[in-house]
Design a protein around this motif. Structure first.
Motif, short mmCIF file in Angstrom:
data_model
loop_
_atom_site.label_atom_id
_atom_site.label_comp_id
_atom_site.label_asym_id
_atom_site.label_seq_id
_atom_site.Cartn_x
_atom_site.Cartn_y
_atom_site.Cartn_z
N ALA A 64 9.24 1.52 10.34
CA ALA A 64 9.61 0.64 9.23
C ALA A 64 8.62 0.80 8.09
N GLY A 65 9.09 0.56 6.88
CA GLY A 65 8.20 0.68 5.74
C GLY A 65 8.97 0.68 4.43
N GLU A 66 8.24 0.90 3.36
CA GLU A 66 8.82 0.93 2.03
C GLU A 66 8.74 2.34 1.46
N GLY A 67 9.51 2.61 0.43
CA GLY A 67 9.45 3.91 -0.24
C GLY A 67 10.12 4.99 0.59
N GLN A 68 9.33 5.63 1.44
CA GLN A 68 9.83 6.61 2.42
C GLN A 68 10.49 7.82 1.77
N PHE A 69 10.06 8.17 0.55
CA PHE A 69 10.67 9.34 -0.09
C PHE A 69 10.21 10.63 0.57
N TYR A 70 9.04 10.62 1.19
CA TYR A 70 8.57 11.78 1.94
C TYR A 70 8.28 11.36 3.37
N GLY A 71 8.56 12.26 4.30
CA GLY A 71 8.34 11.94 5.70
C GLY A 71 9.39 10.97 6.20
N SER A 72 9.16 10.40 7.35
CA SER A 72 10.07 9.45 7.99
C SER A 72 11.36 10.15 8.41
N LEU A 73 12.32 10.34 7.46
CA LEU A 73 13.58 11.01 7.79
C LEU A 73 14.04 11.88 6.63
#
Length: 424
Positions: free
Chosen positions: A343-352
């Protein structure tokens, strides 16, 4: 739980002193990824789109042997002439290859023999780099750098394929033991208004390594639009499911509707309903679904249907690239050692990886690399869709704002998710 994978600086193409240790680091990371496996795990191929871990280790080694050692030494003698047939993936200009769907039947060479092959080629590569004539250095350095980024792609594929292999085992084994994850809050879904106009995307590759499909720089017209502040969560996707999302043909592209009906999809890949409770299979085994984490392993068809249900759409790759050019390349990558989106905010890089509404096509004036390297990206520019941003199993220094990943619309074993866009 295993420690985070070792990070390393951006891979240069002009320094022998830096490129040699970078080669060693990248090669060792592939072995670190496989370290939790038992010897039997190296052999499994759970689907046509996946490959056994043993094959990945051999293929990336064959890549270096074929496209560096053989390419630069006319008198080079291969370690084993049969390996070219067994471990070629799709390079038709190099020669015939073993059928992809039958890679799991290759009990020989053994894991030990594959590891010996890697060790031998590593020694030969290091000797080659030490002795490489200055007149050939720039060509060799580029080819080696391409090979390292190629191996980083296969490192991500290793995580993807290991997860799929283990999920297909009724015992649902763990790849790793999870330590207590950090608890992050997922805030309200907000929207950023983005301007329209004539913008420039892509790259000419003058500031460092890029794949040929990221080139050249060119102009694109954008209409004013909005981008969501974060990825769609499991809880939000559950709302779509509970509203009959998988049962409503009006939400789906025709091919997508046929696909989910024929394959009886009723939830994202790796979701299982046990006694009315949703669980999710992860690299840490079967876990209770985290409602605040981003929904993962979503096909393009599912991402598009969700966007329609939400009254929104998927972003174009140009819309995402303009935002990513303004955003530092930081996020939840493989170096974190937590190989599942958080979970988190932004997430434009990494995550998925984020699905876009853009088909994977050549940019205007695109020219593939010459020779066999031209088969790397260009010939796949048909019937696939672009994803952006990287994932939790992507090495951080492998990602750039211009990086274009691509998969078929039905694929979902990759770590892919949903960001929404909207018109103004």
């Amino acid at each position: 739980m295993s420690p985070p994978l070792k990070s390393h600086p951006a891979i240069p193409t002009n320094s022998r002193q830096k490129l040699i240790p970078d080669y060693q680091r990248v090669r060792n990371i592939s072995l670190e990824i496989c370290a939790p496996l038992m010897v039997d795990d190296y052999q499994i191929q759970s689907g046509v789109e996946t490959s056994p871990p043993k094959w990945h280790l051999a293929h990336v080694t064959w890549f270096f042997e074929t496209f560096l050692l053989e390419a630069f030494d006319p008198g080079y003698q291969t370690v084993n002439p049969e390996y070219g047939y067994l471990f070629n993936s799709y390079y038709q200009t190099v020669g015939a290859m073993h059928a992809r769907a039958k890679r799991g039947l290759l009990s020989r060479p053994t894991v030990e023999q594959v590891l010996d092959y890697r060790s031998e080629i590593d020694n030969r590569i290091l000797d080659f780099l030490d002795d490489c004539d200055e007149s050939l250095w720039q060509q060799a350095a580029f080819r080696l750098t391409l090979g390292l980024h190629h191996e980083q792609q296969h490192q991500e594929l290793l995580f993807m394929d290991i997860k799929h292999n283990f999920w297909n085992n009724p015992l649902k084994p763990r790849y790793l033991q999870r330590s207590q994850p950090a608890i992050e809050e997922t805030g309200k879904l907000d929207w950023e208004q983005r301007p329209g106009g004539l913008i420039t995307i892509g790259t000419d590759g003058i500031d460092g390594f890029t794949f040929d499909n990221e080139t050249p720089r060119h102009q694109v017209w954008l209409e004013p639009h909005r981008l969501s502040s974060r990825l769609i969560t499991n809880s939000e996707f559950l709302d779509f499911m509970q509203d009959g999302g998988y049962m409503r043909p009006e939400l789906w592209l025709s091919d997508g509707w046929s696909h989910i009906r024929n394959n009886q999809w009723i939830a994202p890949l790796y979701w299982e309903n046990h006694d009315d409770q949703w669980l999710e299979f992860t690299l840490y085994g079967l876990e209770t679904l985290d409602p605040s984490a981003p929904v993962a392993h979503i096909s393009y068809y599912e991402a598009d249907a969700y966007a329609r249900w939400a009254g929104k759409r998927l972003p174009s790759e140009a819309e995402l690239e303009t935002k990513m050019l303004e955003t530092p390349v930081t996020g939840h990558f493989s170096e974190s050692g937590v190989f599942h989106p958080q979970a988190g905010e932004g997430q434009f890089y990494g995550s998925l990886w984020e699905w876009t509404a853009s088909p994977y096509l050549a940019y205007p004036r695109f020219k593939p690399l010459e020779g066999s390297m031209g088969e790397y990206n260009g010939k796949f520019m048909c019937n696939q869709w672009v994803l952006r941003g990287g994932s939790c199993v992507t090495p951080e220094n492998h990602i750039r704002p211009t990086y274009r990943n691509f998969f078929y619309p039905q694929d979902r074993w990759q770590f892919s998710g949903i960001r929404l866009a909207d018109d103004l």
